[in-house]
Design a protein around this motif. Structure first.
Motif, PDB file in Angstrom:
ATOM      1  N   GLY A   1       0.854  -1.120   0.014  1.00 40.29           N
ATOM      2  CA  GLY A   1      -0.074   0.054   0.078  1.00 40.29           C
ATOM      3  C   GLY A   1       0.886   1.397   0.058  1.00 40.29           C
ATOM      4  N   TYR A   2       2.230   1.092  -0.145  1.00 39.77           N
ATOM      5  CA  TYR A   2       3.258   2.368   0.072  1.00 39.77           C
ATOM      6  C   TYR A   2       3.747   2.574  -1.422  1.00 39.77           C
ATOM      7  CZ  TYR A   2       2.633   2.358   5.097  1.00 39.77           C
ATOM      8  OH  TYR A   2       2.219   2.542   6.236  1.00 39.77           O
ATOM      9  N   VAL A   3       3.642   1.929  -2.318  1.00 44.91           N
ATOM     10  CA  VAL A   3       4.134   1.858  -3.562  1.00 44.91           C
ATOM     11  C   VAL A   3       3.960   2.858  -4.503  1.00 44.91           C
ATOM     12  CG1 VAL A   3       4.901   0.504  -5.649  1.00 44.91           C
ATOM     13  CG2 VAL A   3       4.620  -0.664  -3.211  1.00 44.91           C
ATOM     14  N   TYR A   4       2.504   3.076  -4.838  1.00 42.65           N
ATOM     15  CA  TYR A   4       1.862   4.062  -5.637  1.00 42.65           C
ATOM     16  C   TYR A   4       1.022   5.040  -4.782  1.00 42.65           C
ATOM     17  CZ  TYR A   4       3.601   0.487  -8.861  1.00 42.65           C
ATOM     18  OH  TYR A   4       4.452  -0.369  -9.540  1.00 42.65           O
ATOM     19  N   ALA A   5       0.722   6.160  -5.639  1.00 46.77           N
ATOM     20  CA  ALA A   5      -0.335   7.151  -5.457  1.00 46.77           C
ATOM     21  C   ALA A   5      -1.019   7.605  -6.497  1.00 46.77           C
ATOM     22  CB  ALA A   5       0.080   7.980  -4.232  1.00 46.77           C
ATOM     23  N   VAL A   6      -1.942   8.313  -6.615  1.00 44.42           N
ATOM     24  CA  VAL A   6      -2.433   9.015  -7.477  1.00 44.42           C
ATOM     25  C   VAL A   6      -3.162  10.287  -7.328  1.00 44.42           C
ATOM     26  CG1 VAL A   6      -3.150   6.977  -8.880  1.00 44.42           C
ATOM     27  CG2 VAL A   6      -4.845   8.057  -7.582  1.00 44.42           C
ATOM     28  N   LYS A   7      -2.971  11.321  -8.022  1.00 43.59           N
ATOM     29  CA  LYS A   7      -3.659  12.619  -7.915  1.00 43.59           C
ATOM     30  C   LYS A   7      -4.134  13.443  -9.196  1.00 43.59           C
ATOM     31  CE  LYS A   7      -3.001  17.371  -6.303  1.00 43.59           C
ATOM     32  NZ  LYS A   7      -2.117  18.449  -5.790  1.00 43.59           N
ATOM     33  N   ASP A   8      -5.149  13.531  -9.444  1.00 44.25           N
ATOM     34  CA  ASP A   8      -5.829  14.016 -10.837  1.00 44.25           C
ATOM     35  C   ASP A   8      -5.206  13.135 -11.961  1.00 44.25           C
ATOM     36  OD1 ASP A   8      -7.020  16.216  -9.530  1.00 44.25           O
ATOM     37  OD2 ASP A   8      -5.129  17.381  -9.711  1.00 44.25           O
ATOM     38  N   ASN A   9      -4.247  13.551 -12.707  1.00 49.33           N
ATOM     39  CA  ASN A   9      -3.987  12.636 -13.911  1.00 49.33           C
ATOM     40  C   ASN A   9      -2.766  12.106 -13.634  1.00 49.33           C
ATOM     41  OD1 ASN A   9      -2.545  15.086 -14.288  1.00 49.33           O
ATOM     42  ND2 ASN A   9      -2.589  14.962 -16.591  1.00 49.33           N
ATOM     43  N   SER A  10      -2.103  12.144 -12.369  1.00 50.78           N
ATOM     44  CA  SER A  10      -0.751  11.762 -12.307  1.00 50.78           C
ATOM     45  C   SER A  10      -0.696  10.618 -11.318  1.00 50.78           C
ATOM     46  CB  SER A  10       0.149  12.989 -11.511  1.00 50.78           C
ATOM     47  OG  SER A  10       0.042  14.026 -12.131  1.00 50.78           O
ATOM     48  N   LEU A  11       0.162   9.526 -11.800  1.00 55.35           N
ATOM     49  CA  LEU A  11       0.466   8.346 -11.007  1.00 55.35           C
ATOM     50  C   LEU A  11       1.715   8.677 -10.648  1.00 55.35           C
ATOM     51  CD1 LEU A  11      -0.006   5.231 -10.202  1.00 55.35           C
ATOM     52  CD2 LEU A  11       0.868   4.887 -12.696  1.00 55.35           C
ATOM     53  N   TYR A  12       1.981   8.381  -9.068  1.00 53.38           N
ATOM     54  CA  TYR A  12       3.192   8.488  -8.440  1.00 53.38           C
ATOM     55  C   TYR A  12       3.791   6.873  -8.210  1.00 53.38           C
ATOM     56  CZ  TYR A  12       1.922  13.282  -6.917  1.00 53.38           C
ATOM     57  OH  TYR A  12       1.652  14.721  -6.940  1.00 53.38           O
ATOM     58  N   VAL A  13       4.991   7.192  -8.733  1.00 54.59           N
ATOM     59  CA  VAL A  13       5.802   5.743  -8.197  1.00 54.59           C
ATOM     60  C   VAL A  13       6.823   6.060  -7.289  1.00 54.59           C
ATOM     61  CG1 VAL A  13       7.215   3.959  -9.356  1.00 54.59           C
ATOM     62  CG2 VAL A  13       5.499   5.037 -10.670  1.00 54.59           C
ATOM     63  N   ASN A  14       6.571   5.554  -5.977  1.00 48.87           N
ATOM     64  CA  ASN A  14       7.273   5.797  -4.755  1.00 48.87           C
ATOM     65  C   ASN A  14       8.189   4.754  -4.306  1.00 48.87           C
ATOM     66  OD1 ASN A  14       6.224   8.610  -4.294  1.00 48.87           O
ATOM     67  ND2 ASN A  14       4.141   7.619  -3.693  1.00 48.87           N
ATOM     68  N   LEU A  15       8.032   3.564  -4.426  1.00 44.71           N
ATOM     69  CA  LEU A  15       8.925   2.710  -4.056  1.00 44.71           C
ATOM     70  C   LEU A  15       9.298   1.777  -5.381  1.00 44.71           C
ATOM     71  CD1 LEU A  15       7.508   1.756  -0.473  1.00 44.71           C
ATOM     72  CD2 LEU A  15       9.581   3.235  -1.085  1.00 44.71           C
ATOM     73  N   PHE A  16      10.460   1.312  -5.120  1.00 42.36           N
ATOM     74  CA  PHE A  16      10.762   0.303  -6.353  1.00 42.36           C
ATOM     75  C   PHE A  16      10.975  -1.119  -5.939  1.00 42.36           C
ATOM     76  CE2 PHE A  16      12.823   4.510  -6.869  1.00 42.36           C
ATOM     77  CZ  PHE A  16      11.829   5.061  -7.702  1.00 42.36           C
ATOM     78  N   MET A  17      10.235  -2.049  -6.564  1.00 41.03           N
ATOM     79  CA  MET A  17      10.164  -3.298  -6.136  1.00 41.03           C
ATOM     80  C   MET A  17       9.239  -4.070  -7.306  1.00 41.03           C
ATOM     81  SD  MET A  17       7.616  -3.465  -2.991  1.00 41.03           S
ATOM     82  CE  MET A  17       8.293  -2.095  -2.262  1.00 41.03           C
ATOM     83  N   PRO A  18       9.525  -5.392  -7.369  1.00 41.51           N
ATOM     84  CA  PRO A  18       8.885  -6.181  -8.390  1.00 41.51           C
ATOM     85  C   PRO A  18       7.451  -6.052  -8.164  1.00 41.51           C
ATOM     86  CG  PRO A  18      10.812  -7.375  -7.997  1.00 41.51           C
ATOM     87  CD  PRO A  18      10.716  -6.341  -6.893  1.00 41.51           C
ATOM     88  N   ASN A  19       6.401  -5.935  -8.886  1.00 45.66           N
ATOM     89  CA  ASN A  19       4.983  -6.022  -8.493  1.00 45.66           C
ATOM     90  C   ASN A  19       4.083  -5.640  -9.984  1.00 45.66           C
ATOM     91  OD1 ASN A  19       3.735  -2.964  -8.682  1.00 45.66           O
ATOM     92  ND2 ASN A  19       5.811  -2.462  -7.927  1.00 45.66           N
ATOM     93  N   LYS A  20       2.977  -6.059  -9.582  1.00 46.71           N
ATOM     94  CA  LYS A  20       1.936  -5.643 -10.582  1.00 46.71           C
ATOM     95  C   LYS A  20       0.790  -5.107  -9.950  1.00 46.71           C
ATOM     96  CE  LYS A  20       2.842  -9.782 -13.374  1.00 46.71           C
ATOM     97  NZ  LYS A  20       2.210 -11.242 -14.037  1.00 46.71           N
ATOM     98  N   ALA A  21       0.229  -4.119 -10.443  1.00 49.07           N
ATOM     99  CA  ALA A  21      -0.763  -3.026  -9.811  1.00 49.07           C
ATOM    100  C   ALA A  21      -1.820  -2.639 -10.902  1.00 49.07           C
ATOM    101  CB  ALA A  21      -0.069  -1.748  -9.188  1.00 49.07           C
ATOM    102  N   GLY A  22      -3.128  -2.345 -10.333  1.00 53.08           N
ATOM    103  CA  GLY A  22      -4.193  -1.874 -11.018  1.00 53.08           C
ATOM    104  C   GLY A  22      -4.564  -0.575 -10.362  1.00 53.08           C
TER     105      GLY A  22
END
Length: 694
Positions: free
Chosen positions: A431-452
Motif C-alpha cells: 500500500g506504500y508503492v503508488y499514489a494518484v492525484k488528478d492525472n498523475s500516477l506516483y511511483v514511490n517505491l521500487f520493487m517487482p510488482n503488478k498493480a491496477g
C-alpha cells in the motif's frame, strides 16, 4: 462460481474505494494494498517470511500467552457476572492489541497470498474464529476492554475501577481502540467481510458517546496515542464524519486535560508544538494523526505544527539508519543533535511510526522528500527489527555494539509491541508503492510488482521489474491503459541527487557526488534533469499505450556520509551507504575488532555479491562493500600503539546479528585519528523491553 465471486468482490471493492476518495480529502490518494501484488525479490522474501513465519509465530504467541483467553474470560463474566478472572503475573492492559495487530498483518497478506493457511485451515477461516472470540467479549453498548470486563471488582492495577478512569495514564483503552480500528479496516478491505469492522464500529461509537465535551461525557485524551490514526481510518472506510471529529477532539484537547507532561506530548496544545519530544512511539503515532487531520481538514494550524515537528526530526533528531528516539530513559527523543550510537534506543515501533508520519505528509504535500525518509527508514531501521527468517526481533536498534555485549534479537517479548507491530507493518508494504492525484500516477517505491490503479476514473495496469535495492535498474511497464494521457511521476531518491536526507543533518563527503540517473522511454533517452519537477519527481507526461516502457537506471556508488558537527558522537567518522542501504562493519567479516579501524578519507570501495548464511543455515543474497584503504589500531604487550594495513568489509545494517554473538558491530567508522580507538568497545546493557514505559 469462482469467477462470479471475484467479479462481485471487485465491484464491491471498487465502489468502496470510490467512496473513500470522495470523503478522504487527502490531496493525494494512496493506491491501496489490495490493488498491488508484490513479486519475488527483496520485499517478496520479506513478505514470504511474514506469511510463513512471523504471522504464524504471532498467532501462536497469542494462543500460548493467554491473549485469546482474556477475551473468553471476559465473555464468561458477561454470561455469569459472578465469575471473575483477575490477571495473574506479568500482564499488560494493552495485551488485547496483539491479536488486533496480527489480524491486521494477516489481512494485508491475504492480498499477496489469498490461499494462505494456518494450522491446516485457510487463514481466512482462522481469522473468523479469532474475531468471533474477540466479539464475544464486547459489552452490550460496544465497550470492549478485557482487563476491566473480565474482573470488574478486581481489575488490572493499570485499568482503574471504571471506564476511562486511567485512560490518560496506563489503562490503554483508547490505544486498544486504535489498533482494533486499524486491524478491522484492513480486514474489511482485504476480505469484504464486516464481522471485525462491526465490532470495531460498536466500540468506536461507545467512545464517541461517552468521551467528549458534551453533557454526561468525560473529557479525556489517550495516554498512549494511536486512536487518532484509527478513527481517521474508520472515517475513510465508512464516511461517517463523527470519527474524524473524535480524532480531532483527542488532538485538540491534548494539553488541556489532567495530563500535561512532555513525555506524552501533552505539555502544550498540539498546534503549538514545534519539536519532537517525549516517548518516540507515542509521539510518532500522534504526529501521524496530526498529519491525517491536517490533510483532511486543511487546518492551517495543524499543517504548520506538523511541518515544524517534521523539520525538527529530520534536521536534528534523525539517525542515519532512519531510526528515531535516542534515549532508553522514557524510550524518548533526546535534545537536538543527541544521537548516541551504542546507547541508541531507536525502537522498532518508533521506526514504524516514523514511516506513518512521512507517508501522510506525502499525501498532504506531495513532495518526494517525505518518501526519501520513508525509504531510508524502511530499508534500515525498520527491517533491522526482525530477522531475515522472520522469527526473532530487536526492541532497541543500536548503531554500535560491543564485542562482549552479546546483544541479539529475541524470539519474543513479554511486552510484545515490537514483534506484533512488525507482524502488521511488513505485509502492509504494497500500500506504500503508488499514489494518484488528478492525472498523475506516483511511483514511490521500487520493487517487482503488478498493480491496477485508477487515474481520473480510467483503469491502468502497470508492472515493475527491478533488482532494487542492490540493483539500480527499474523498468516500469504499461500493461493496459484506458487513460489516454497522464503523467507518470517517478521518485528520484535524495541519495541519487546528492542529498542523503532533506536537511543538513547528514551530507556526502569525499569523492561522493550526485549519482548519475539515466532515463529512457521506449528506448529513447530522456533528459532526467529537465523533467524533474519541483516536487522531486521525474515527471513524464504523454499519451501512454499498452507496452510502453520507462527505464530508470540509478547509479549506485558507495557514498561516505558525515554528520552535522553538532552530533558529538559522530565527529571524525563517516557512515557508508549504497543506494538506500546503510552499511555496517560486523565481526564475522573482519579480522580486527570493528571499532579499531581507521578509514582513509579518499578510500576506494568495491562491491560484491555475497551469500549470508545465518546460524540456522539459511542463505540470503546480499551485497558487501569492501576497501583496503584502511588501517587497524591496537596495543602490543608493552602498550605501544600498533598500526597495520588491512581490509574492511561491511554488510547492510539490516542484515547484522545473523551469525552469532561473538563480536561487535559499527555503523560509524573513523576517518580522523582522533575519533579512532585501539581499544575494543566495552559492553553496555541495552536492557530488554522497556515495558514500563508503554
Amino acid at each position: 462460481m469462482r469467477k462470479l465471486f471475484i467479479s462481485t468482490f471487485a465491484l464491491l471493492f471498487s465502489v468502496n474505494i470510490s467512496a473513500q476518495e470522495k470523503v478522504s480529502g487527502y490531496p493525494i490518494t494512496p493506491v491501496p494494498f489490495t490493488q498491488v501484488k508484490v513479486g519475488e525479490g527483496f520485499w517478496g522474501q520479506r513478505l514470504q517470511a511474514s506469511r510463513e513465519v512471523t504471522i504464524p509465530l504471532a498467532f501462536s504467541k497469542c494462543e500460548e500467552t493467554g491473549r485469546y483467553t482474556n477475551f473468553t474470560n471476559a465473555h464468561k463474566h458477561l454470561l455469569d457476572p459472578t465469575q471473575e478472572f483477575p490477571d495473574k503475573g506479568w500482564t499488560f492492559t494493552f495485551d488485547d492489541t496483539d491479536p488486533y495487530k496480527t489480524i491486521e498483518g494477516a489481512s494485508y497478506l491475504l492480498q499477496t497470498y489469498p490461499k494462505a493457511m494456518y494450522k491446516g485451515k485457510r487463514l481466512t477461516e482462522y481469522l473468523d474464529s479469532v474475531i468471533a472470540v474477540i466479539g464475544s467479549a464486547q459489552e452490550s453498548d460496544g465497550y470492549l476492554f478485557t482487563p476491566l470486563t473480565k474482573a470488574p471488582s478486581k481489575p488490572h492495577s493499570w485499568a482503574g475501577t471504571k471506564r476511562w478512569e486511567k485512560v490518560e495514564v496506563l489503562s490503554h483503552e483508547f490505544y486498544n481502540l486504535g489498533h482494533m480500528l486499524e486491524g478491522a479496516v484492513a480486514h474489511y478491505q482485504a476480505t469484504g467481510k464486516r464481522n471485525f469492522l462491526d465490532i470495531a464500529i460498536r466500540y468506536a461509537d461507545c467512545v464517541c458517546r461517552e468521551v467528549g465535551l458534551g453533557e454526561g461525557q468525560v473529557d479525556r485524551v489517550p495516554g498512549h496515542q494511536i486512536a487518532e490514526m484509527g478513527l481517521v481510518k474508520l472515517y475513510l472506510a465508512t464516511g461517517d464524519r463523527k470519527y474524524l471529529d473524535q480524532a480531532k477532539y483527542f488532538l485538540d484537547r491534548r494539553g488541556k486535560t489532567q495530563r500535561k507532561d512532555l513525555y506524552s506530548q501533552a505539555h502544550i496544545p498540539v498546534v503549538e508544538q514545534k519539536e519532537a519530544v517525549g516517548h518516540a512511539v507515542r509521539a510518532g503515532y500522534m504526529y501521524a494523526g496530526m498529519a491525517d487531520v491536517a490533510a483532511i481538514t486543511c487546518d492551517k494550524a495543524y499543517i504548520n505544527a506538523i511541518d515544524s515537528i517534521w523539520k525538527n526530526i529530520v534536521s536534528r533528531k534523525y539517525y542515519i539508519t532512519g531510526g528515531v528516539g535516542a534515549r532508553h530513559q522514557g524510550e524518548a527523543f533526546g535534545n537536538d543533535y543527541e544521537l548516541p550510537n551504542a546507547d541508541a534506543y531507536c525502537e522498532t515501533c518508533a521506526a514504524i511510526a516514523n514511516v506513518y508520519v512521512n507517508h501522510r505528509l506525502f499525501l498532504l504535500h506531495g513532495d518526494s522528500k517525505y518518501y526519501d525518509v520513508v525509504e531510508r527508514t524502511l530499508y534500515n531501521a525498520l527491517i533491522a527489527g526482525v530477522s531475515l527468517e522472520g522469527d526473532a526481533f530487536f526492541y532497541p536498534n543500536p548503531l554500535a555494539c560491543a564485542s562482549d555485549m552479546n546483544y541479539a534479537r529475541k524470539a519474543w517479548f513479554g511486552c510484545a509491541c515490537c514483534p506484533s507491530n512488525i507482524s502488521r507493518f511488513i505485509p502492509s508494504l504494497p500500500g506504500y508503492v503508488y499514489a494518484v492525484k488528478d492525472n498523475s500516477l506516483y511511483v514511490n517505491l521500487f520493487m517487482p510488482n503488478k498493480a491496477g490503479v485508477t487515474v481520473r476514473g480510467k483503469k491502468v495496469e502497470i508492472e515493475q521489474e527491478t533488482g532494487y535495492p542492490y540493483d539500480g535498474n527499474v523498468r516500469i511497464i504499461v500493461r493496459k491503459t484506458q487513460a489516454k494521457e497522464f503523467a507518470v511521476k517517478v521518485r528520484i531518491p535524495g541519495w541519487a541527487k546528492g542529498s542523503p536526507v532533506p536537511s543538513d543533518l547528514y551530507a556526502y563527503v569525499g569523492k561522493a557526488k550526485a549519482a548519475a540517473t539515466v532515463v529512457r522511454v521506449n528506448g529513447e533517452t530522456v533528459d532526467c534533469n529537465a523533467n524533474v519537477t519541483e516536487d522531486g519527481y521525474l515527471t513524464l507526461s504523454r499519451k501512454w499505450k499498452k507496452g510502453d516502457v520507462v527505464e530508470v537506471a540509478f547509479d549506485m556508488p558507495v557514498q561516505m556520509v558525515k554528520a552535522h558537527n553538532a552530533v558529538v558522537e559522530d565527529r571524525g567518522m563517516v557512515s557508508l551507504e549504497r543506494g538506500p542501504l546503510v552499511y555496517c562493519a560486523e565481526w564475522p567479516d573482519n579480522e580486527a575488532d570493528v571499532r579499531t579501524y581507521l578509514l582513509n578519507p579518499n578510500a576506494n570501495f568495491s562491491v560484491s555479491p555475497f551469500t549470508l548464511t545465518t546460524e540456522s543455515g539459511k542463505q540470503y543474497p546480499i551485497v558487501t562493500v569492501s576497501t583496503t584503504d584502511v588501517q587497524t589500531l591496537s596495543y602490543d604487550s608493552h602498550h605501544n600503539l600498533q598500526v597495520k594495513g588491512g581490509k574492511l568489509t561491511l554488510i547492510p545494517y539490516y542484515a547484522w546479528d545473523h551469525r552469532g554473538q561473538n563480536g561487535g558491530m559499527e555503523v560509524w567508522i573513523p576517518i580522523d585519528v582522533q575519533a579512532a580507538s585501539a581499544t575494543p568497545r566495552l559492553a553496555k546493557s541495552l536492557g530488554d523491553n522497556g515495558f514500563f514505559n508503554r
